[in-house]
Design an enzyme around this catalytic site. Structure first.
Site, PDB file in Angstrom:
ATOM      1  CD  GLN A  33       3.610 -18.220  48.007  1.00 32.32           C
ATOM      2  OE1 GLN A  33       3.169 -17.751  46.966  1.00 32.32           O
ATOM      3  NE2 GLN A  33       4.823 -17.941  48.455  1.00 32.32           N
ATOM      4  CD  GLU A  43       6.513 -14.603  47.345  1.00 35.64           C
ATOM      5  OE1 GLU A  43       6.104 -15.773  47.462  1.00 35.64           O
ATOM      6  OE2 GLU A  43       7.612 -14.323  46.822  1.00 35.64           O
ATOM      7  N   GLY A  83      10.348 -16.624  37.859  1.00 34.30           N
ATOM      8  CA  GLY A  83      10.149 -15.262  37.379  1.00 34.30           C
ATOM      9  C   GLY A  83       8.839 -14.623  37.770  1.00 34.30           C
ATOM     10  N   GLY A 139      12.148 -19.307  41.380  1.00 34.95           N
ATOM     11  CA  GLY A 139      13.047 -19.043  40.267  1.00 34.95           C
ATOM     12  C   GLY A 139      12.377 -18.990  38.916  1.00 34.95           C
ATOM     13  CE1 TYR A 198      11.736 -23.807  51.132  1.00 35.42           C
ATOM     14  CE2 TYR A 198      12.641 -21.623  51.547  1.00 35.42           C
ATOM     15  CZ  TYR A 198      11.834 -22.681  51.931  1.00 35.42           C
ATOM     16  OH  TYR A 198      11.125 -22.616  53.105  1.00 35.42           O
TER      17      TYR A 198
END
Length: 202
Positions: free
Chosen positions: A92, A90, A17, A15, A180
């Site tokens: 990670q 993304e 951004g 969330g 989440y």
């Protein structure tokens, strides 16, 4: 003297951004007539494989990153005529060796690489890709958002199943706002379930 490229890692809780930022960066490059390579890992299929999609509804296609892919070879092979930047959503979910390959893109091809992603998983542990980025990136920048339960800065996210917080399970479980919540350290340990129920009733 040519400008030296760098490896960037912009991270934040869910969330904050991150996806809208990568879309904005890509748009800024392309509005100046510059080519970018936008990529996202195969595992992230929330909005379809090979999509970078923000919570406000903006989206674009992206090249899919496979877990065993050599990203240095990919960028080197695609580099025609020349990319002004490589943008990774993304991040990670990258393998640690893929982060090292991106560092080679920066150092050997002199192409800036900007990665965006979560730092911690839902159990407040570092993702392996994020850990390696923290170790080797030239520049780290935190993107901030607020806790779902208070006004503090959210430092991670907490996974919920049927309204109950989850503190064990698989590290990677793809989901969105229904699963989440961005939280501060205090509310990661002690989420206000009453407030969560009230939010769900609205």
């Amino acid at each position: 003297m040519s400008i030296l490229a760098q490896l960037y890692f912009e991270y934040g809780a869910m969330g904050s951004g991150k996806s809208i930022e990568i879309l904005k960066v890509a748009h800024n490059y392309e509005s100046q007539g510059k080519e970018v390579l936008v990529m996202t890992p195969l595992v992230d299929d929330r909005f379809g494989v090979g999509k970078v999609t923000s919570r406000i509804g903006l989206s674009r296609d992206a090249q899919v990153i496979h877990p065993d892919e050599n990203l240095f070879e990919t960028v080197q092979g695609e580099k025609t005529p020349s990319f002004s930047a490589v943008l990774i959503d993304e991040a990670q979910f990258l393998e640690p060796e893929q982060v090292d390959q991106l560092a080679r893109v920066v150092d050997e091809l002199n192409v800036p690489v900007m990665t965006f992603g979560l730092k911690n998983d839902a159990f407040n542990q570092l993702f392996e890709g994020a850990k390696r980025l923290i170790e080797v990136a030239d520049k780290l920048e935190e993107m901030k958002t607020i806790c779902s339960f208070c006004g503090r800065k959210a430092t991670t996210q907490l996974r919920f199943t049927d309204g109950k917080p989850q503190y064990e399970g698989a590290q990677v479980q793809i989901g969105g706002d229904e699963m989440y919540k961005p939280v501060c350290r205090k509310h990661w340990h002690n989420p206000d379930l009453t407030m969560l129920e009230e939010q769900g009733d609205k």
